[in-house]
Design a protein around this motif. Structure first.
Motif, PDB file in Angstrom:
ATOM      1  N   MET A 260      13.715  66.722  12.414  1.00 29.34           N
ATOM      2  CA  MET A 260      12.906  65.707  13.100  1.00 29.34           C
ATOM      3  C   MET A 260      12.222  66.373  14.293  1.00 29.34           C
ATOM      4  SD  MET A 260      15.060  62.147  12.922  1.00 29.34           S
ATOM      5  CE  MET A 260      16.411  62.717  13.943  1.00 29.34           C
ATOM      6  N   ILE A 261      11.226  67.174  14.022  1.00 29.75           N
ATOM      7  CA  ILE A 261      10.627  68.028  15.037  1.00 29.75           C
ATOM      8  C   ILE A 261       9.940  67.210  16.131  1.00 29.75           C
ATOM      9  CG2 ILE A 261       8.978  69.890  15.451  1.00 29.75           C
ATOM     10  CD1 ILE A 261       9.390  70.695  12.506  1.00 29.75           C
ATOM     11  N   PHE A 262       9.014  66.376  15.709  1.00 29.82           N
ATOM     12  CA  PHE A 262       8.205  65.654  16.688  1.00 29.82           C
ATOM     13  C   PHE A 262       9.009  64.560  17.385  1.00 29.82           C
ATOM     14  CE2 PHE A 262       5.098  67.359  13.652  1.00 29.82           C
ATOM     15  CZ  PHE A 262       4.293  68.074  14.516  1.00 29.82           C
ATOM     16  N   GLU A 263       9.840  63.849  16.642  1.00 27.47           N
ATOM     17  CA  GLU A 263      10.627  62.777  17.253  1.00 27.47           C
ATOM     18  C   GLU A 263      11.560  63.329  18.328  1.00 27.47           C
ATOM     19  OE1 GLU A 263      10.258  61.568  12.827  1.00 27.47           O
ATOM     20  OE2 GLU A 263      10.384  63.380  14.036  1.00 27.47           O
ATOM     21  N   ALA A 264      12.233  64.441  18.010  1.00 26.10           N
ATOM     22  CA  ALA A 264      13.204  65.014  18.942  1.00 26.10           C
ATOM     23  C   ALA A 264      12.523  65.515  20.213  1.00 26.10           C
ATOM     24  CB  ALA A 264      13.974  66.145  18.270  1.00 26.10           C
ATOM     25  N   TRP A 265      11.417  66.255  20.044  1.00 25.22           N
ATOM     26  CA  TRP A 265      10.772  66.835  21.219  1.00 25.22           C
ATOM     27  C   TRP A 265      10.042  65.784  22.050  1.00 25.22           C
ATOM     28  CZ3 TRP A 265      12.503  71.008  23.085  1.00 25.22           C
ATOM     29  CH2 TRP A 265      12.976  72.033  22.270  1.00 25.22           C
ATOM     30  N   ILE A 266       9.473  64.794  21.403  1.00 24.19           N
ATOM     31  CA  ILE A 266       8.835  63.715  22.175  1.00 24.19           C
ATOM     32  C   ILE A 266       9.884  62.948  22.969  1.00 24.19           C
ATOM     33  CG2 ILE A 266       7.626  61.506  21.969  1.00 24.19           C
ATOM     34  CD1 ILE A 266       6.090  62.696  19.593  1.00 24.19           C
ATOM     35  N   THR A 267      11.039  62.686  22.352  1.00 20.82           N
ATOM     36  CA  THR A 267      12.126  61.996  23.055  1.00 20.82           C
ATOM     37  C   THR A 267      12.613  62.827  24.239  1.00 20.82           C
ATOM     38  OG1 THR A 267      12.824  60.950  20.989  1.00 20.82           O
ATOM     39  CG2 THR A 267      14.395  60.947  22.808  1.00 20.82           C
ATOM     40  N   THR A 268      12.749  64.128  24.036  1.00 24.65           N
ATOM     41  CA  THR A 268      13.168  65.018  25.125  1.00 24.65           C
ATOM     42  C   THR A 268      12.154  65.019  26.262  1.00 24.65           C
ATOM     43  OG1 THR A 268      14.412  66.450  23.621  1.00 24.65           O
ATOM     44  CG2 THR A 268      13.705  67.418  25.699  1.00 24.65           C
ATOM     45  N   ALA A 269      10.873  65.071  25.904  1.00 26.78           N
ATOM     46  CA  ALA A 269       9.826  65.018  26.929  1.00 26.78           C
ATOM     47  C   ALA A 269       9.907  63.713  27.719  1.00 26.78           C
ATOM     48  CB  ALA A 269       8.451  65.161  26.276  1.00 26.78           C
ATOM     49  N   CYS A 270      10.199  62.625  27.033  1.00 28.59           N
ATOM     50  CA  CYS A 270      10.327  61.328  27.708  1.00 28.59           C
ATOM     51  C   CYS A 270      11.518  61.323  28.671  1.00 28.59           C
ATOM     52  CB  CYS A 270      10.477  60.209  26.680  1.00 28.59           C
ATOM     53  SG  CYS A 270       8.972  59.865  25.748  1.00 28.59           S
ATOM     54  N   PHE A 271      12.620  61.944  28.258  1.00 26.72           N
ATOM     55  CA  PHE A 271      13.787  62.022  29.151  1.00 26.72           C
ATOM     56  C   PHE A 271      13.440  62.792  30.426  1.00 26.72           C
ATOM     57  CE2 PHE A 271      16.830  61.171  25.524  1.00 26.72           C
ATOM     58  CZ  PHE A 271      17.372  60.041  26.098  1.00 26.72           C
ATOM     59  N   TYR A 272      12.799  63.965  30.266  1.00 27.16           N
ATOM     60  CA  TYR A 272      12.412  64.755  31.437  1.00 27.16           C
ATOM     61  C   TYR A 272      11.451  63.968  32.323  1.00 27.16           C
ATOM     62  CZ  TYR A 272      14.521  69.191  29.963  1.00 27.16           C
ATOM     63  OH  TYR A 272      15.404  70.191  29.631  1.00 27.16           O
ATOM     64  N   PHE A 273      10.498  63.277  31.702  1.00 27.70           N
ATOM     65  CA  PHE A 273       9.519  62.516  32.473  1.00 27.70           C
ATOM     66  C   PHE A 273      10.193  61.394  33.265  1.00 27.70           C
ATOM     67  CE2 PHE A 273       6.734  58.825  32.912  1.00 27.70           C
ATOM     68  CZ  PHE A 273       5.678  59.382  33.622  1.00 27.70           C
ATOM     69  N   VAL A 274      11.081  60.666  32.619  1.00 30.71           N
ATOM     70  CA  VAL A 274      11.752  59.550  33.287  1.00 30.71           C
ATOM     71  C   VAL A 274      12.568  60.056  34.473  1.00 30.71           C
ATOM     72  CG1 VAL A 274      13.567  57.806  33.034  1.00 30.71           C
ATOM     73  CG2 VAL A 274      11.798  58.022  31.290  1.00 30.71           C
ATOM     74  N   ILE A 275      13.311  61.149  34.280  1.00 33.53           N
ATOM     75  CA  ILE A 275      14.145  61.692  35.362  1.00 33.53           C
ATOM     76  C   ILE A 275      13.271  62.166  36.527  1.00 33.53           C
ATOM     77  CG2 ILE A 275      15.751  63.517  36.009  1.00 33.53           C
ATOM     78  CD1 ILE A 275      16.804  63.420  33.113  1.00 33.53           C
ATOM     79  N   CYS A 276      12.255  62.985  36.210  1.00 36.19           N
ATOM     80  CA  CYS A 276      11.429  63.584  37.269  1.00 36.19           C
ATOM     81  C   CYS A 276      10.552  62.538  37.953  1.00 36.19           C
ATOM     82  CB  CYS A 276      10.564  64.700  36.680  1.00 36.19           C
ATOM     83  SG  CYS A 276      11.516  66.111  36.071  1.00 36.19           S
ATOM     84  N   PHE A 277       9.980  61.619  37.179  1.00 32.83           N
ATOM     85  CA  PHE A 277       9.126  60.593  37.778  1.00 32.83           C
ATOM     86  C   PHE A 277       9.946  59.658  38.663  1.00 32.83           C
ATOM     87  CE2 PHE A 277       6.937  56.455  37.678  1.00 32.83           C
ATOM     88  CZ  PHE A 277       5.712  56.829  38.214  1.00 32.83           C
ATOM     89  N   SER A 278      11.140  59.300  38.209  1.00 40.28           N
ATOM     90  CA  SER A 278      12.002  58.419  39.011  1.00 40.28           C
ATOM     91  C   SER A 278      12.369  59.084  40.333  1.00 40.28           C
ATOM     92  CB  SER A 278      13.267  58.067  38.229  1.00 40.28           C
ATOM     93  OG  SER A 278      12.949  57.388  37.034  1.00 40.28           O
ATOM     94  N   LEU A 279      12.715  60.375  40.275  1.00 39.64           N
ATOM     95  CA  LEU A 279      13.049  61.096  41.502  1.00 39.64           C
ATOM     96  C   LEU A 279      11.834  61.227  42.414  1.00 39.64           C
ATOM     97  CD1 LEU A 279      15.368  63.924  40.128  1.00 39.64           C
ATOM     98  CD2 LEU A 279      16.035  62.007  41.575  1.00 39.64           C
ATOM     99  N   SER A 280      10.664  61.448  41.813  1.00 41.14           N
ATOM    100  CA  SER A 280       9.439  61.558  42.594  1.00 41.14           C
ATOM    101  C   SER A 280       9.160  60.268  43.366  1.00 41.14           C
ATOM    102  CB  SER A 280       8.258  61.887  41.679  1.00 41.14           C
ATOM    103  OG  SER A 280       7.048  61.898  42.399  1.00 41.14           O
ATOM    104  N   ARG A 281       9.302  59.138  42.690  1.00 38.87           N
ATOM    105  CA  ARG A 281       9.086  57.851  43.355  1.00 38.87           C
ATOM    106  C   ARG A 281      10.151  57.588  44.427  1.00 38.87           C
ATOM    107  NH1 ARG A 281       4.512  56.724  43.632  1.00 38.87           N
ATOM    108  NH2 ARG A 281       5.098  54.592  44.208  1.00 38.87           N
TER     109      ARG A 281
END
Length: 295
Positions: A260-281
């Motif tokens: 599941m190449i695209f599903e896994a990496w898109i999900t991982t990107a979303c996790f990084y985004f949520v963590i970093c964006f939340s900390l940024s705010r």
């Protein structure tokens, strides 16, 4: 939410429409040209799984990776802050030798690709440190104990403790170079009059640094240090190259076993985004609150 939409202008809607069209095009291209079959329905099970024997939910591959990434980032940031502060102070030392040694360390790390730095630190420093302290035998002993819940809460699975320590050391040594430059800039931003005033009342250089300069410098460098902590979370993906089982490593495992190449990496990107964006705010809000308190 309604206030947010009232702030939007027509260019914002145009940009949103263009982005939507771009992602739709990518989606259709992957599905059509590559004949890729999306399996998003399986992703939730790799975040939180169900154990039929124990009849309970458990953190599966991706969630395990998220927890490991957060844990490693916290420990590495603390160590990087300590080392970076020492390096920043050393860069402002009156002793030429100390200044040159600190500058050499900082310039080398800031101008060498991070992948190269990771391998150099792993094989020549962190692995030697682990072997010297015999951490693998100690961690295996803890793992065999029944009451090791506290250890696992702070460090994860204890059989992988040496690997986690390697990742923390490597990441902290790399990031400390950037923290050191931030601290150095903060120290040098303090007006010379502050140093002279402290010297005039009989303070030694150590006392000047401790009681006058550093409190002011650390207050000034808090915002860039917060941004560096966010960068550290993203840079933590590099240590997957030395088999540290954080989020990126777990994603590679998932892709290898399920394709599941695209599903896994898109999900991982979303996790990084949520963590970093939340900390940024969060950091932005804390910075604004601190600014109001100073007034």
């Amino acid at each position: 939410m309604s206030r947010f939409f009232r702030k939007l202008k027509w260019p914002d809607y145009v940009i949103a429409l263009v982005l939507f069209g771009f992602f739709a095009y990518v989606w259709l291209t992957i599905e059509g040209t590559l004949n890729y079959k999306w399996r998003w329905n399986l992703i939730p099970g790799y975040i939180v799984g169900w154990h039929s024997g124990r009849e309970e939910y458990f953190a599966n591959l991706l969630l395990q990776g998220v927890i490991a990434t957060i844990r490693i980032s916290i420990y590495a940031s603390i160590l990087a802050l300590i080392l970076g502060t020492v390096l920043g102070v050393a860069r402002c030392s009156a002793n030429l030798t100390i200044r040159m040694l600190a500058r050499t360390y900082l310039e080398l790390l800031r101008n060498i690709p991070p992948v190269v730095v990771v391998f150099i630190f792993y094989f020549f420093l962190s692995q030697q440190f682990i072997d010297a302290l015999n951490l693998e035998r100690w961690a295996r002993g803890i793992a065999r104990q029944d009451d090791n819940g506290v250890w696992e809460f702070f460090f994860g699975e204890m059989r992988r403790f040496p690997s986690m320590i390697s990742g923390v050391i490597v990441l902290a040594l790399f990031e400390s170079a950037f923290v050191g430059e931030i601290v150095r800039a903060g120290i040098q931003s303090i007006p010379k009059g502050q140093w002279e005033a402290a010297r005039s009342i009989g303070m030694s250089r150590f006392q000047q640094m401790r009681y006058v300069v550093m409190p002011q410098a650390l207050k000034k460098v808090t915002p860039p240090l917060a941004n560096q902590f966010i960068s550290l979370i993203k840079d933590s993906s590099i240590i997957s190259l030395i088999s540290v089982q954080e989020l990126t490593y777990k994603t590679v495992e998932l892709v290898a076993s399920t394709r599941m190449i695209f599903e896994a990496w898109i999900t991982t990107a979303c996790f990084y985004f949520v963590i970093c964006f939340s900390l940024s705010r969060l950091f932005s809000r804390l910075e604004k609150r601190a600014g109001k308190n100073e007034r």
